[in-house]
Scaffold this motif. Structure first.
Motif, mmCIF file in Angstrom:
data_model
loop_
_atom_site.group_PDB
_atom_site.id
_atom_site.type_symbol
_atom_site.label_atom_id
_atom_site.label_comp_id
_atom_site.label_asym_id
_atom_site.label_seq_id
_atom_site.Cartn_x
_atom_site.Cartn_y
_atom_site.Cartn_z
ATOM 1 N N ARG B 28 47.686 -1.990 -28.372
ATOM 2 C CA ARG B 28 48.362 -2.517 -27.190
ATOM 3 C C ARG B 28 48.355 -4.035 -27.188
ATOM 4 O O ARG B 28 47.412 -4.653 -27.655
ATOM 5 N N GLU B 29 49.403 -4.603 -26.616
ATOM 6 C CA GLU B 29 49.418 -6.060 -26.439
ATOM 7 C C GLU B 29 49.952 -6.358 -25.041
ATOM 8 O O GLU B 29 50.951 -5.772 -24.606
ATOM 9 N N GLN B 30 49.276 -7.252 -24.333
ATOM 10 C CA GLN B 30 49.680 -7.562 -22.970
ATOM 11 C C GLN B 30 50.841 -8.568 -22.942
ATOM 12 O O GLN B 30 50.842 -9.556 -23.679
ATOM 13 N N VAL B 31 51.811 -8.283 -22.088
ATOM 14 C CA VAL B 31 52.887 -9.224 -21.781
ATOM 15 C C VAL B 31 52.629 -9.647 -20.336
ATOM 16 O O VAL B 31 52.708 -8.820 -19.421
ATOM 17 N N ASP B 32 52.274 -10.890 -20.117
ATOM 18 C CA ASP B 32 51.867 -11.322 -18.778
ATOM 19 C C ASP B 32 53.101 -11.475 -17.876
ATOM 20 O O ASP B 32 53.749 -12.521 -17.831
ATOM 21 N N VAL B 33 53.394 -10.407 -17.155
ATOM 22 C CA VAL B 33 54.596 -10.376 -16.325
ATOM 23 C C VAL B 33 54.486 -11.375 -15.171
ATOM 24 O O VAL B 33 55.472 -12.001 -14.785
ATOM 25 N N LEU B 34 53.271 -11.530 -14.636
ATOM 26 C CA LEU B 34 53.099 -12.481 -13.526
ATOM 27 C C LEU B 34 53.428 -13.897 -13.977
ATOM 28 O O LEU B 34 53.917 -14.711 -13.201
ATOM 29 N N ALA B 35 53.197 -14.182 -15.266
ATOM 30 C CA ALA B 35 53.510 -15.508 -15.811
ATOM 31 C C ALA B 35 54.935 -15.558 -16.380
ATOM 32 O O ALA B 35 55.333 -16.574 -16.951
ATOM 33 N N LEU B 108 57.912 6.319 -6.784
ATOM 34 C CA LEU B 108 57.667 5.140 -7.625
ATOM 35 C C LEU B 108 58.754 4.080 -7.432
ATOM 36 O O LEU B 108 58.466 2.880 -7.362
ATOM 37 N N GLY B 109 60.007 4.515 -7.308
ATOM 38 C CA GLY B 109 61.109 3.582 -7.067
ATOM 39 C C GLY B 109 60.929 2.830 -5.759
ATOM 40 O O GLY B 109 61.146 1.613 -5.684
ATOM 41 N N ALA B 110 60.501 3.546 -4.728
ATOM 42 C CA ALA B 110 60.311 2.904 -3.417
ATOM 43 C C ALA B 110 59.128 1.935 -3.460
ATOM 44 O O ALA B 110 59.183 0.855 -2.864
ATOM 45 N N VAL B 111 58.065 2.319 -4.165
ATOM 46 C CA VAL B 111 56.910 1.424 -4.281
ATOM 47 C C VAL B 111 57.322 0.146 -5.022
ATOM 48 O O VAL B 111 56.977 -0.965 -4.617
ATOM 49 N N ALA B 112 58.116 0.303 -6.083
ATOM 50 C CA ALA B 112 58.580 -0.867 -6.835
ATOM 51 C C ALA B 112 59.472 -1.753 -5.964
ATOM 52 O O ALA B 112 59.343 -2.981 -5.974
ATOM 53 N N SER B 113 60.367 -1.137 -5.190
ATOM 54 C CA SER B 113 61.241 -1.932 -4.322
ATOM 55 C C SER B 113 60.439 -2.647 -3.245
ATOM 56 O O SER B 113 60.720 -3.801 -2.900
ATOM 57 N N PHE B 114 59.433 -1.967 -2.699
ATOM 58 C CA PHE B 114 58.572 -2.625 -1.709
ATOM 59 C C PHE B 114 57.853 -3.812 -2.349
ATOM 60 O O PHE B 114 57.796 -4.902 -1.776
ATOM 61 N N PHE B 115 57.341 -3.591 -3.545
ATOM 62 C CA PHE B 115 56.637 -4.678 -4.252
ATOM 63 C C PHE B 115 57.560 -5.883 -4.463
ATOM 64 O O PHE B 115 57.190 -7.020 -4.166
ATOM 65 N N HIS B 116 58.770 -5.615 -4.946
ATOM 66 C CA HIS B 116 59.673 -6.732 -5.280
ATOM 67 C C HIS B 116 60.268 -7.416 -4.038
ATOM 68 O O HIS B 116 60.553 -8.601 -4.069
ATOM 69 N N HIS B 117 60.484 -6.656 -2.973
ATOM 70 C CA HIS B 117 61.171 -7.240 -1.811
ATOM 71 C C HIS B 117 60.271 -7.422 -0.587
ATOM 72 O O HIS B 117 60.529 -8.281 0.243
ATOM 73 N N GLY B 118 59.270 -6.576 -0.455
ATOM 74 C CA GLY B 118 58.467 -6.597 0.768
ATOM 75 C C GLY B 118 57.146 -7.342 0.634
ATOM 76 O O GLY B 118 56.432 -7.509 1.621
ATOM 77 N N THR B 119 56.825 -7.770 -0.595
ATOM 78 C CA THR B 119 55.600 -8.561 -0.794
ATOM 79 C C THR B 119 55.979 -9.841 -1.550
ATOM 80 O O THR B 119 57.164 -10.090 -1.780
ATOM 81 N N GLY B 121 55.695 -10.218 -4.577
ATOM 82 C CA GLY B 121 56.364 -9.745 -5.791
ATOM 83 C C GLY B 121 56.147 -10.670 -6.971
ATOM 84 O O GLY B 121 55.101 -11.310 -7.097
ATOM 85 N N LEU B 122 57.146 -10.759 -7.814
ATOM 86 C CA LEU B 122 57.069 -11.617 -9.001
ATOM 87 C C LEU B 122 57.788 -12.930 -8.744
ATOM 88 O O LEU B 122 58.880 -12.940 -8.178
ATOM 89 N N ALA B 123 57.183 -14.002 -9.225
ATOM 90 C CA ALA B 123 57.817 -15.316 -9.056
ATOM 91 C C ALA B 123 59.171 -15.359 -9.772
ATOM 92 O O ALA B 123 60.057 -16.125 -9.406
ATOM 93 N N ASP B 125 61.421 -13.008 -9.812
ATOM 94 C CA ASP B 125 62.511 -12.342 -9.087
ATOM 95 C C ASP B 125 63.175 -13.348 -8.162
ATOM 96 O O ASP B 125 62.565 -13.814 -7.191
ATOM 97 N N LYS B 126 64.413 -13.666 -8.441
ATOM 98 C CA LYS B 126 65.054 -14.708 -7.639
ATOM 99 C C LYS B 126 65.510 -14.175 -6.278
ATOM 100 O O LYS B 126 65.435 -14.853 -5.268
ATOM 101 N N TYR B 127 65.993 -12.959 -6.259
ATOM 102 C CA TYR B 127 66.504 -12.401 -4.999
ATOM 103 C C TYR B 127 65.436 -11.568 -4.315
ATOM 104 O O TYR B 127 64.782 -10.741 -4.955
ATOM 105 N N ARG B 128 65.237 -11.801 -3.031
ATOM 106 C CA ARG B 128 64.271 -11.002 -2.268
ATOM 107 C C ARG B 128 64.871 -10.701 -0.901
ATOM 108 O O ARG B 128 65.419 -11.578 -0.249
ATOM 109 N N ASN B 129 64.802 -9.436 -0.501
ATOM 110 C CA ASN B 129 65.385 -9.018 0.773
ATOM 111 C C ASN B 129 64.290 -8.304 1.563
ATOM 112 O O ASN B 129 63.995 -7.124 1.331
#
Lengths: 205, 205
Positions: B28-35, B108-119, B121-123, B125-129
């Protein structure tokens, strides 16, 4: 075996085109989604998620999720002469499945979100977020661009043979066009692929 | 063969748990998504969609989409002694696949959408609703309720044996809890299932 579907929508069409490619004729019954029939008791008994298409087996069990129904039909197809649609080796199967899901989660998902949030959508959808709906137009354009890039290097989406990924993409592209977002003129590879795929008899299923 | 992943996220974990159930050890190799490493050239060369997990084969080709990677690993697993995870007959395979996708597109889709839009999320992600993000909390609750209903009648999500659908649900439930949405106390069947699934060694993968 009977397919409960709503003819106008992209997902049921994926199953119809796939079945036609296999030479399987399906008994079909319409569930009028615009009239909310998918959320009525009769259909919820078949599928608690209210989704179309739903395939009812002869023993009364039901299978939903378009890609799953397609795989089930291919499994049943004893002659196995159309496995090009799903791939003939472990790696081919994975690459085709990967592209099918990329299209499903990418372009088709964005088209569905635009339909539900950015247009009148279904009367049965209680929540609508217009800004989120409009954002999906950008995603649709970006996803079509990705497909165009892939098709600049390959005849079909998952390589050199027509597969389930092309069926999903065709249904997504046509539904996008129906909602006013046809393929952009500068996506020459995607335009060429579309013209070629559209010559298949199955697309009229 | 090497898995490019980001350990904290639900989708890479689905593949890790599935591989552990098969007894496969993955490099395994980590891809630092937060970065934002998933959007850098190096990872985009592996996967133009920037997704993790992505499995790089020994010939340099890459496979993405968690469920596709799982199926690929099971296909490779010559001993075939763990096909319970994907089903042993045409109908079993379809029902397990159906539940896996219901969980993936639903909870899982709803949890991902909550993560990306309701918290936060990731720096990247340009669009957040935010309103759309918050709406997904309702969806998460509704989807957990559906799973609870299914588990009132069956030991596992797709029936009486542990399958890939349970792995997807476990990863989704844990990611939801991480975001402050644990299983509700009155979902007794879902709680019981969660406790049982959590005793498996593979969940520590």
């Amino acid at each position: 075996m009977k397919l409960f579907e709503f003819e106008a929508f992209a997902n049921p069409r994926r199953v119809r085109v796939f079945a036609a490619e296999l030479g399987i004729e399906l008994e079909r019954e319409q569930v009028d989604v615009l009239a909310g029939e998918h959320l009525q008791f009769e259909h919820l008994q078949r599928n608690p998620y209210g989704a179309v298409p739903t395939l009812e087996l002869d023993d009364g069990r039901t299978i939903s999720e378009s890609a799953v129904i397609c795989r089930y039909l291919a499994d049943l197809n004893a002659e196995g002469q159309h496995s090009d649609l799903l791939g003939n080796t472990t790696t081919e199967r994975a690459l085709i499945d990967m592209w099918d899901r990329r299209v499903e989660h990418g372009l088709l998902g964005a088209v569905a979100s635009f339909f539900h949030h950015g247009t009148e959508g279904l009367a049965t959808d209680k929540y609508r977020n217009s800004d989120w709906g409009q954002h999906n137009k950008e995603t649709i354009a970006a996803e079509m661009h990705r497909l165009d890039q892939q098709l600049q290097e390959h005849k079909y989406l998952a390589g050199e043979t027509f597969s389930i990924a092309d069926i999903t993409a065709l249904c997504a592209v046509d539904f996008a066009a129906l909602l006013g977002m046809p393929i952009a003129d500068d996506h020459v590879a995607l335009q060429g692929w579309y013209a070629s795929v559209n010559t298949r008899d199955s697309v009229r299923a």
